[in-house]
Write an enzyme that holds these catalytic residues in place. Structure first.
Site, PDB file in Angstrom:
ATOM      1  NE  ARG A 102      -3.886   0.640   1.893  1.00  0.00           N
ATOM      2  CZ  ARG A 102      -5.117   0.783   2.388  1.00  0.00           C
ATOM      3  NH1 ARG A 102      -5.330   1.505   3.467  1.00  0.00           N
ATOM      4  NH2 ARG A 102      -6.148   0.185   1.824  1.00  0.00           N
ATOM      5  CG  HIS A 129      -8.403   0.263  -2.894  1.00  0.00           C
ATOM      6  ND1 HIS A 129      -7.627  -0.819  -2.535  1.00  0.00           N
ATOM      7  CD2 HIS A 129      -9.109   0.601  -1.778  1.00  0.00           C
ATOM      8  CE1 HIS A 129      -7.852  -1.112  -1.261  1.00  0.00           C
ATOM      9  NE2 HIS A 129      -8.742  -0.269  -0.787  1.00  0.00           N
ATOM     10  CD  GLN A 132     -13.087  -1.797  -0.828  1.00  0.00           C
ATOM     11  OE1 GLN A 132     -12.280  -1.731   0.073  1.00  0.00           O
ATOM     12  NE2 GLN A 132     -14.289  -2.336  -0.657  1.00  0.00           N
ATOM     13  CG  ASP A 223     -13.401   6.628  -1.503  1.00  0.00           C
ATOM     14  OD1 ASP A 223     -13.474   6.359  -0.280  1.00  0.00           O
ATOM     15  OD2 ASP A 223     -12.316   6.635  -2.124  1.00  0.00           O
ATOM     16  CB  CYS A 263     -13.876   1.315  -0.212  1.00  0.00           C
ATOM     17  SG  CYS A 263     -13.323   3.014   0.009  1.00  0.00           S
ATOM     18  NE  ARG A 291     -10.260  -5.132   0.362  1.00  0.00           N
ATOM     19  CZ  ARG A 291      -9.498  -4.138   0.844  1.00  0.00           C
ATOM     20  NH1 ARG A 291     -10.080  -3.076   1.375  1.00  0.00           N
ATOM     21  NH2 ARG A 291      -8.187  -4.163   0.746  1.00  0.00           N
TER      22      ARG A 291
HETATM   23  N1  NVA Z   1      -9.764   6.922  -1.557  1.00  0.00           N
HETATM   24  C1  NVA Z   1      -9.445   6.472  -0.236  1.00  0.00           C
HETATM   25  C2  NVA Z   1      -9.720   5.008  -0.084  1.00  0.00           C
HETATM   26  C3  NVA Z   1      -9.453   4.468   1.301  1.00  0.00           C
HETATM   27  C4  NVA Z   1      -9.669   2.975   1.408  1.00  0.00           C
HETATM   28  C5  NVA Z   1      -7.966   6.779   0.052  1.00  0.00           C
HETATM   29  O1  NVA Z   1      -7.130   6.586  -0.832  1.00  0.00           O
HETATM   30  O2  NVA Z   1      -7.673   7.236   1.153  1.00  0.00           O
HETATM   31  N1   CP Z   2     -11.237  -0.023   2.298  1.00  0.00           N
HETATM   32  C1   CP Z   2      -9.978  -0.088   2.767  1.00  0.00           C
HETATM   33  O1   CP Z   2      -9.018  -0.342   2.034  1.00  0.00           O
HETATM   34  O2   CP Z   2      -9.863   0.084   4.107  1.00  0.00           O
HETATM   35  P1   CP Z   2      -8.512   0.279   4.931  1.00  0.00           P
HETATM   36  O3   CP Z   2      -7.939   1.621   4.546  1.00  0.00           O
HETATM   37  O4   CP Z   2      -8.958   0.225   6.356  1.00  0.00           O
HETATM   38  O5   CP Z   2      -7.557  -0.824   4.596  1.00  0.00           O
END
Ligand code: NVA
Ligand code: CP
Length: 306
Positions: A102, A129, A132, A223, A263, A291
């Site tokens: 990540r 992502h 997800q 989101d 998500c 997930r």
């Molecule tokens: N768009 C959000 C998704 C979090 C799971 C981010 O990148 O923070």
């Molecule tokens: N939806 C998602 O990826 O959640 P986290 O940021 O908690 O991993």
């Protein structure tokens, strides 16, 4: 050997194959059956951003498959102190069997995978992502919303919006995205999605109008308005997105039996109202649980297709 950096790297058949595997693994766990296809295998999990779901689902997932996961936070590793990605990738992949990462710029994942001797999975980048979206489509399948659905995405043209673009374009369904001016999806990613859509027959519609996007939709999703790394833009974004809250009034324009996905984490009163989040139409916790199952499918599939 295959990496899983975006859904663009996979065919429709492969995506559906992974989801069949995920379904089988979910059913097995629900019946108390634990096969160990990844016995003695180790998953390295690099986190350069926070996470609840991704960490817990990957760590639990590899454990349920008979393997072991190592949590590698950028606060604790040499990567966080500036060790080059290409060195970290070669060292880690000489010891572990799979890597999940990540990160911020998507190019970091591309560089890591270019130097990795083991499959690399995108656990979220600034651009995509994909894990997800596998869980989201699995939830749509379970709710009977997977056959030619109309999906409405209301909000930021971010990593989630880009991933919806790729999923729709690969699987061939209708996706309507409504974003405020200056917060639209990336043109480059859109063009790529449109090239896949020509083959799959997907219909992609972009607008600034949430009412138009949601009208008659089978699936409604949104989101956060400020993703990880955009914390300092929170207030500006709140203003720009004020007409983009998925509340009950907006939700009424979707089909009566439409489902709502997110998500998570969700910001109540911003991109979605408390009422919609807690409604019977909301499948967010089934989606979050998926997930775990979807990513188990990915890990087994990548291992089998080495
Ligand atoms: N768009 C959000 C998704 C979090 C799971 C981010 O990148 O923070
Ligand atoms: N939806 C998602 O990826 O959640 P986290 O940021 O908690 O991993």
């Amino acid at each position: 050997m295959r990496h899983f950096l975006t859904l663009a790297d996979f065919s429709k058949e492969e995506i559906l194959e992974i989801l069949i595997l995920a379904k089988t693994l979910k059913n097995e766990v629900k019946s108390g059956i634990y096969s160990n296809p990844l016995a003695h295998k180790t998953l390295g999990m690099i986190f350069e951003k926070n996470s609840t779901r991704t960490r817990v689902s990957f760590e639990t997932g590899i454990y349920q498959l008979g393997g072991n996961g190592i949590f590698l936070s950028s606060n604790d590793t040499q990567l966080g102190r500036g060790e080059p990605i290409k060195d970290t990738a070669r060292v880690l992949s000489s010891m572990v069997d799979l890597v999940m990462m990540r990160t911020h710029e998507h190019s970091r994942l591309e560089e890591f995978s270019a130097y990795s001797n083991v499959p690399v999975i995108n656990g979220l980048s600034d651009d995509f992502h994909p894990m997800q979206l596998l869980a989201d489509f699995m939830t749509m399948q379970e709710c009977g919303k997977d056959k030619n659905p109309i999906v409405a995405y209301i909000g930021d043209g971010n990593n989630m919006a880009h991933s919806w673009l790729m999923l729709a374009a690969k699987l061939g369904f209708t996706l309507r995205i409504a974003s405020p001016k200056n917060y639209e999806v990336s043109q480059k990613i859109l063009q790529k999605a449109e090239s896949f859509a020509k083959i799959s027959g997907a219909k992609i519609l972009l607008s600034e109008n949430p009412q138009e996007a949601i009208l008659g939709a089978d699936v409604v999703t949104t989101d956060t308005w400020a993703s990880m790394g955009q914390e300092e833009q929170k207030e500006t974004r709140k203003k720009a997105f004020q007409d983009y809250c998925v509340d009950s009034k907006l939700m009424k324009l979707a089909k009566q039996d439409a489902i709502f996905l997110h998500c998570l984490p969700a910001y109540r009163g911003q991109e979605v109202s408390e009422e919609v989040l807690e409604s019977a139409q909301s499948k967010i916790f089934q989606e979050a649980e998926n997930r775990l199952h979807a990513q188990k499918g990915v890990m087994v599939w990548l291992h089998q297709n080495r």
